[in-house]
Motif scaffolding. Sequence first.
Motif, mmCIF file in Angstrom:
data_model
loop_
_atom_site.group_PDB
_atom_site.id
_atom_site.type_symbol
_atom_site.label_atom_id
_atom_site.label_comp_id
_atom_site.label_asym_id
_atom_site.label_seq_id
_atom_site.Cartn_x
_atom_site.Cartn_y
_atom_site.Cartn_z
ATOM 1 N N UNK A 186 8.289 4.068 40.316
ATOM 2 C CA UNK A 186 8.722 2.953 40.239
ATOM 3 C C UNK A 186 7.656 1.435 40.405
ATOM 4 N N UNK A 187 6.790 1.640 40.601
ATOM 5 C CA UNK A 187 5.812 0.734 40.766
ATOM 6 C C UNK A 187 5.017 0.274 39.547
ATOM 7 N N UNK A 188 5.028 1.696 38.160
ATOM 8 C CA UNK A 188 4.867 1.142 37.052
ATOM 9 C C UNK A 188 5.213 0.234 36.393
ATOM 10 N N UNK A 189 6.383 -0.626 37.385
ATOM 11 C CA UNK A 189 6.515 -2.025 36.758
ATOM 12 C C UNK A 189 6.064 -3.370 36.784
ATOM 13 N N UNK A 233 11.762 -7.629 39.854
ATOM 14 C CA UNK A 233 12.353 -6.604 39.434
ATOM 15 C C UNK A 233 11.256 -5.891 39.892
ATOM 16 N N UNK A 234 10.019 -5.732 39.787
ATOM 17 C CA UNK A 234 9.100 -4.525 40.582
ATOM 18 C C UNK A 234 9.357 -4.573 41.593
ATOM 19 N N UNK A 235 9.165 -5.941 42.619
ATOM 20 C CA UNK A 235 9.341 -5.880 43.989
ATOM 21 C C UNK A 235 10.625 -5.434 44.189
ATOM 22 N N UNK A 236 11.445 -5.499 43.892
ATOM 23 C CA UNK A 236 12.441 -4.902 44.509
ATOM 24 C C UNK A 236 12.843 -3.436 43.948
ATOM 25 N N UNK A 237 12.615 -2.329 42.997
ATOM 26 C CA UNK A 237 12.045 -1.995 42.320
ATOM 27 C C UNK A 237 11.190 -0.357 44.031
ATOM 28 N N UNK A 238 9.996 -1.305 44.202
ATOM 29 C CA UNK A 238 9.329 -0.709 45.542
ATOM 30 C C UNK A 238 10.231 -0.565 45.884
ATOM 31 N N UNK A 279 12.710 -1.897 30.227
ATOM 32 C CA UNK A 279 11.552 -1.549 31.005
ATOM 33 C C UNK A 279 11.575 -0.608 32.424
ATOM 34 N N UNK A 280 13.084 -1.498 33.152
ATOM 35 C CA UNK A 280 13.336 -0.921 34.757
ATOM 36 C C UNK A 280 13.692 0.570 34.476
ATOM 37 N N UNK A 281 15.202 1.235 32.717
ATOM 38 C CA UNK A 281 15.610 2.216 32.817
ATOM 39 C C UNK A 281 14.355 2.952 32.982
ATOM 40 N N UNK A 282 13.846 2.499 31.942
ATOM 41 C CA UNK A 282 12.266 3.853 31.857
ATOM 42 C C UNK A 282 10.997 4.595 32.598
ATOM 43 N N UNK A 283 10.826 3.033 32.766
ATOM 44 C CA UNK A 283 9.630 3.108 34.092
ATOM 45 C C UNK A 283 10.091 3.840 35.856
ATOM 46 N N UNK A 308 19.794 5.415 39.597
ATOM 47 C CA UNK A 308 20.560 4.289 39.757
ATOM 48 C C UNK A 308 20.783 3.621 41.183
ATOM 49 N N UNK A 309 20.218 3.593 42.108
ATOM 50 C CA UNK A 309 20.042 2.618 42.804
ATOM 51 C C UNK A 309 18.929 1.428 42.789
ATOM 52 N N UNK A 310 17.262 2.965 42.698
ATOM 53 C CA UNK A 310 16.990 1.196 41.665
ATOM 54 C C UNK A 310 16.267 1.077 41.249
ATOM 55 N N UNK A 311 17.299 0.883 40.168
ATOM 56 C CA UNK A 311 17.450 0.477 38.820
ATOM 57 C C UNK A 311 18.677 -0.449 38.819
#
Length: 388
Positions: free
Chosen positions: A132-135, A167-172, A330-334, A375-378
């Motif tokens: 998830x941090x790879x965004x 998006x990266x911040x939220x994913x993390x 990228x959000x989906x595949x990362x 699903x929640x993260x993406x």
Amino acid sequence: MMDAVKLALAGLVLLLGAIAALVTGILPLADLGGVAERVLPILAFVVAVTIVAELAAKAGVFDITASWLARLSRGRTALLWVLVVVLAVVTTAFLSLDTTAVLLTPVVIAVARANGLPPLPFALTTVWLANTASLVLPVSNLTNLLALARMEGSADPASFLLLLGPSAAIAILVTVALLWAFHRRSLVGTFTVAPPPRVSDRAQLVAASVVVIALLPLLVSGLEPWIPATVAAAALLALFGWRSPKALTIRLVPWSLLVFAAGLFSAVAALEAWGSGQLATALAGSGSEPIALLRMSGTALVTANALDNLPAYLLLESTADTPHRLAALLIGVNAGPLITPWASLATLLWHERLVAADVHLPWSRFILWGLVAAPLVVGAATIPLLLA
């Protein structure tokens, strides 16, 4: 080791398929040349940064850093975990998700055990954040480097961060919240801080640390990433050639990953020449309205967990014809490869290190946690694109 062998074999099979496509005329030689021109700098970066990370690990950079975090936590388990989260995010952002999965995982397991703590929550933290941090930055993931070339007129780290930073911040943040929810009972209380690990060559440790610290800002300086990574790799190779020549082996080069990536790029080029773009459009749709972006990130999530995140990106890339669709892809595949073992190469390499460290996690439990998290993260990470 077995996962690496299987990866190389899969790459060889894909290369044979691409050769067959060339012979039969399905894949024009010019198209294959275009693919090679595009991916060679990326593979050069992968090799260089892998050598940097491996030699830095041999010098003790990660071990000493993790031990320092344990002392900084002053025996508070929750604070140590938060510091490991920060370390995993920084390592992933600058040195790629594979570095976090392969090199940081055994370090945090060792630190947890040395301080009498359960290793699994720390190990799961590294693999989830590796994905998830790879965004965060272009160098965080191979898919990002591929995408950067499609960002017309803005192919630089600052523009990438502007597009995907929220998006990266939220994913993390969502990842961290879920990890805490699943493992909070193991992450409270205090522990007695273990003494730091013994360093066999302090001069080598200091020099390797300087090289790594100097490399980090250069990776986001606007230079092509393979250039500073190659210089750093050459510096560490020279250092180890002087101080520890026995550490310089051919295994420093990630051969299995190179074979797999070469075969995969060639095979996807053949599929595109065969008309896979129509299938990709049917799956991912088109447009940049909110529902279309959610469809893109969701399709990427499902495809990554069904195949692997790299082929998922390559197959769906042709449908990412706007910056926001590219970001959703990228959000989906990362951030999405949290469910199946094969969804991310980092996950397979992480599990190999888990087995070597005698930490047991059934794939069934990993999949169940991932079915909740992915699903929640993406979905959450896609929201900034919907509001832009």
